[in-house]
Design a protein around this motif. Structure first.
Motif, PDB file in Angstrom:
ATOM      1  N   LEU A  13       0.876  -1.549   0.242  1.00 51.24           N
ATOM      2  CA  LEU A  13       0.021   0.198   0.067  1.00 51.24           C
ATOM      3  C   LEU A  13       0.800   1.312   0.289  1.00 51.24           C
ATOM      4  O   LEU A  13       0.358   2.007  -0.273  1.00 51.24           O
ATOM      5  N   VAL A  14       1.843   1.153   0.632  1.00 51.69           N
ATOM      6  CA  VAL A  14       3.158   1.865   0.328  1.00 51.69           C
ATOM      7  C   VAL A  14       3.000   2.818  -0.949  1.00 51.69           C
ATOM      8  O   VAL A  14       3.697   3.743  -1.654  1.00 51.69           O
ATOM      9  N   LEU A  15       3.238   1.722  -1.911  1.00 52.73           N
ATOM     10  CA  LEU A  15       3.873   1.730  -3.505  1.00 52.73           C
ATOM     11  C   LEU A  15       2.762   3.454  -4.101  1.00 52.73           C
ATOM     12  O   LEU A  15       3.629   4.141  -5.047  1.00 52.73           O
ATOM     13  N   PRO A  16       1.573   3.056  -4.447  1.00 47.47           N
ATOM     14  CA  PRO A  16       0.864   4.129  -4.683  1.00 47.47           C
ATOM     15  C   PRO A  16       1.437   5.919  -3.730  1.00 47.47           C
ATOM     16  O   PRO A  16       0.821   6.748  -4.701  1.00 47.47           O
ATOM     17  N   LEU A  17       1.679   5.961  -2.575  1.00 49.50           N
ATOM     18  CA  LEU A  17       1.915   7.081  -2.394  1.00 49.50           C
ATOM     19  C   LEU A  17       3.285   8.114  -2.593  1.00 49.50           C
ATOM     20  O   LEU A  17       3.250   8.930  -2.927  1.00 49.50           O
ATOM     21  N   PRO A  56      13.889   7.752 -11.064  1.00 45.40           N
ATOM     22  CA  PRO A  56      13.053   7.858  -9.952  1.00 45.40           C
ATOM     23  C   PRO A  56      12.110   6.338 -10.454  1.00 45.40           C
ATOM     24  O   PRO A  56      12.014   5.315  -8.948  1.00 45.40           O
ATOM     25  N   VAL A  57      11.982   6.142 -10.880  1.00 43.96           N
ATOM     26  CA  VAL A  57      11.035   5.263 -12.006  1.00 43.96           C
ATOM     27  C   VAL A  57      10.951   3.807 -11.464  1.00 43.96           C
ATOM     28  O   VAL A  57      11.213   2.974 -11.144  1.00 43.96           O
ATOM     29  N   LEU A  58      12.841   3.194 -11.969  1.00 45.33           N
ATOM     30  CA  LEU A  58      13.658   2.261 -11.279  1.00 45.33           C
ATOM     31  C   LEU A  58      13.432   2.173 -10.431  1.00 45.33           C
ATOM     32  O   LEU A  58      13.259   1.198  -9.728  1.00 45.33           O
ATOM     33  N   LEU A  59      13.855   3.121  -9.164  1.00 44.17           N
ATOM     34  CA  LEU A  59      13.832   3.205  -7.838  1.00 44.17           C
ATOM     35  C   LEU A  59      12.629   2.543  -7.308  1.00 44.17           C
ATOM     36  O   LEU A  59      12.144   0.912  -6.800  1.00 44.17           O
ATOM     37  N   TRP A  60      11.873   2.759  -8.167  1.00 47.35           N
ATOM     38  CA  TRP A  60      10.279   2.891  -7.132  1.00 47.35           C
ATOM     39  C   TRP A  60       9.836   1.324  -8.221  1.00 47.35           C
ATOM     40  O   TRP A  60       9.087   0.633  -6.575  1.00 47.35           O
ATOM     41  N   LEU A  61      10.074   0.499  -9.166  1.00 47.38           N
ATOM     42  CA  LEU A  61       9.869  -0.901  -9.738  1.00 47.38           C
ATOM     43  C   LEU A  61      10.742  -1.913  -8.892  1.00 47.38           C
ATOM     44  O   LEU A  61      10.960  -2.498  -8.085  1.00 47.38           O
ATOM     45  N   ALA A  62      12.424  -1.166  -8.308  1.00 48.83           N
ATOM     46  CA  ALA A  62      12.768  -1.661  -7.352  1.00 48.83           C
ATOM     47  C   ALA A  62      12.389  -1.875  -5.922  1.00 48.83           C
ATOM     48  O   ALA A  62      12.473  -3.397  -5.766  1.00 48.83           O
ATOM     49  N   LEU A 326      14.967 -14.431  -6.904  1.00 46.21           N
ATOM     50  CA  LEU A 326      14.753 -13.293  -8.192  1.00 46.21           C
ATOM     51  C   LEU A 326      14.023 -12.037  -8.247  1.00 46.21           C
ATOM     52  O   LEU A 326      14.711 -11.472  -9.036  1.00 46.21           O
ATOM     53  N   LEU A 327      13.503 -12.212  -7.140  1.00 47.41           N
ATOM     54  CA  LEU A 327      12.728 -10.473  -6.625  1.00 47.41           C
ATOM     55  C   LEU A 327      13.795  -9.490  -6.733  1.00 47.41           C
ATOM     56  O   LEU A 327      13.663  -8.620  -6.650  1.00 47.41           O
ATOM     57  N   VAL A 328      14.373 -10.594  -5.632  1.00 52.57           N
ATOM     58  CA  VAL A 328      14.809  -9.564  -4.914  1.00 52.57           C
ATOM     59  C   VAL A 328      16.209  -9.131  -6.138  1.00 52.57           C
ATOM     60  O   VAL A 328      17.037  -8.483  -5.880  1.00 52.57           O
ATOM     61  N   LEU A 329      16.631 -10.440  -6.344  1.00 52.29           N
ATOM     62  CA  LEU A 329      17.804  -9.971  -7.725  1.00 52.29           C
ATOM     63  C   LEU A 329      17.451  -8.995  -9.252  1.00 52.29           C
ATOM     64  O   LEU A 329      18.071  -8.170  -8.518  1.00 52.29           O
ATOM     65  N   ALA A 330      16.360  -8.962  -9.364  1.00 60.39           N
ATOM     66  CA  ALA A 330      15.464  -8.333 -10.143  1.00 60.39           C
ATOM     67  C   ALA A 330      15.964  -6.500  -9.595  1.00 60.39           C
ATOM     68  O   ALA A 330      16.162  -5.607 -10.095  1.00 60.39           O
ATOM     69  N   ALA A 331      15.564  -7.176  -8.277  1.00 59.52           N
ATOM     70  CA  ALA A 331      15.324  -5.106  -7.523  1.00 59.52           C
ATOM     71  C   ALA A 331      16.852  -4.862  -7.992  1.00 59.52           C
ATOM     72  O   ALA A 331      17.200  -3.847  -7.904  1.00 59.52           O
ATOM     73  N   ALA A 332      17.573  -5.583  -7.725  1.00 56.03           N
ATOM     74  CA  ALA A 332      18.908  -4.932  -7.301  1.00 56.03           C
ATOM     75  C   ALA A 332      19.938  -4.953  -8.276  1.00 56.03           C
ATOM     76  O   ALA A 332      20.577  -3.817  -8.630  1.00 56.03           O
ATOM     77  N   LEU A 333      18.901  -5.658  -9.500  1.00 54.10           N
ATOM     78  CA  LEU A 333      19.058  -4.451 -10.940  1.00 54.10           C
ATOM     79  C   LEU A 333      19.062  -3.548 -11.279  1.00 54.10           C
ATOM     80  O   LEU A 333      19.576  -2.881 -11.938  1.00 54.10           O
ATOM     81  N   LEU A 334      18.243  -3.548 -10.880  1.00 51.28           N
ATOM     82  CA  LEU A 334      17.127  -2.223 -11.135  1.00 51.28           C
ATOM     83  C   LEU A 334      17.806  -1.020 -10.484  1.00 51.28           C
ATOM     84  O   LEU A 334      17.639   0.117 -10.868  1.00 51.28           O
ATOM     85  N   LEU A 335      18.293  -1.133  -9.238  1.00 49.93           N
ATOM     86  CA  LEU A 335      18.737   0.019  -8.282  1.00 49.93           C
ATOM     87  C   LEU A 335      20.211   0.328  -9.208  1.00 49.93           C
ATOM     88  O   LEU A 335      20.506   0.954  -9.219  1.00 49.93           O
TER      89      LEU A 335
END
Length: 350
Positions: A13-17, A56-62, A326-335
């Motif tokens: 729920l934090v994401l839309p804010l 910022p968009v990439l950070l949000w996705l991560a 797998l999700l953490v790895l994808a987040a690290a790549l986006l960061l």
């Protein structure tokens, strides 16, 4: 998709804010009036304004991926699987009560099977098929040795001996895509109740057709084997050698342990003594036809050679797999991408 910790999904729920907060910060910065000495400089600065929004968009996705990983999502994933299977087929017919093997043929078969489970490597799946007048899967192939021991101890002797049926049931377990139908082999083609009054072709289409296959060299299928523990005297069901030929055509070895002695039935005093005799010639032919071995001894030593020569077959199966890593790895790549683009375009991490 399922979640092991679904209560952590509340963090999403934090994401839309965050986009709202980002737009508020941009508007606040825009209120600070800047004076430019040249209109051309303003146009040059605004030409690449979209770049400022990419990091910022990439950070949000991560962050979204990291929050989702907190819920530990799982999903069925098709993975390669090197499988090796052994099926124990144990005779539980009444003839197994003969005591020419001490304390009886049945107890000797149970002890041999349990001793084999102690010896066989844990990476190998083992299943149990029991047979008397009919054959059934008592325990599907598993690495859980405790379940197998319990199934072996729970057998109850019954009338009849359908050795061929047991072999066919084993083959149906090993090759489910071949659609081997024991009932159809026994009683002939049948019509489904649901298709009565309709064309016979519709009934046939409702059932999977047996898979066409080219016979292979006997014993060439190295990913599985059948161990048959029996006194071998068939009284009903599919012909034993017909079933053995089916196994040979699929390359499956049948290793046979003959229990009893040819004249051991004499101690029982039964009127139908022939059905209590050890049918050693048939059992030997089953092993020879399929490229297996015949042993006239219910010992773990006699069975040890069964699994030593087994290989494995690479199969594909669906396994519920946790996706958090797998999700953490994808987040690290986006960061990393966000930081790299920020340095490349603006000379700093912003």
């Amino acid at each position: 998709m399922h979640f092991l910790w679904p209560h952590n999904l509340w963090w999403m729920l934090v994401l839309p804010l965050l986009p709202l907060l980002y737009l508020w910060l941009l508007r606040r910065r825009g209120k600070a009036a800047l004076r430019f000495s040249s209109l051309q400089l303003v146009r040059a600065a605004g030409h690449h304004t979209w770049r400022r929004h990419v990091p910022p968009v990439l950070l949000w996705l991560a962050l979204a991926l990291l929050l989702l990983s907190l819920a530990r999502p799982t999903a069925p994933v098709t993975l390669p699987w090197a499988r090796t299977t052994i099926l124990l087929a144990i005779d539980i017919s009444r003839s197994m009560r003969v005591q020419d093997v001490k304390p009886s043929r049945m107890v000797a078969a149970q002890e041999a099977a349990k001793a084999f489970l102690v010896e066989v490597p844990t990476r190998i799946d083992v299943g149990l098929v029991t047979f008397a007048g009919s054959a059934q899967v008592a325990q599907r192939a598993t690495m859980d040795r405790g379940s197998l021991v319990s199934a072996i101890d729970a057998v109850q002797m019954q009338y009849g001996t359908a050795v061929g049926n047991a072999i066919v049931i084993c083959l149906a377990e090993l090759f489910p895509d071949h659609h081997i139908d024991l009932d159809e082999m026994t009683f002939g083609p049948r019509r489904d109740v649901s298709t009565r009054g309709t064309d016979d072709r519709a009934g046939k289409a409702a059932r999977p057709a047996p898979k066409a296959f080219a016979p292979v060299k006997p014993g060439s299928y190295e990913a599985a084997a059948i161990i048959l523990l029996s006194d071998g005297r068939r009284t009903t069901g599919i012909d034993t050698l017909q079933a053995a030929r089916m196994a040979a055509d699929r390359g499956v070895r049948i290793h046979v342990v003959g229990l009893g002695t040819p004249d051991g039935h004499a101690t029982m005093g039964d009127g139908m003594a022939i059905y209590l005799q050890l049918d050693e010639p048939t059992l030997r032919e089953v092993a020879q036809m399929t490229g297996g071995e015949y042993h006239h001894a219910a010992t773990a030593e006699a069975l040890r050679s069964v699994y030593q020569g087994l290989g494995s077959q690479l199969q594909m199966r669906k396994v519920d797999t946790e996706l958090s890593a797998l999700l953490v790895l994808a987040a690290a790549l986006l960061l990393a991408a966000a930081a790299g683009l920020s340095v490349l375009w603006f000379g700093r991490v912003s």
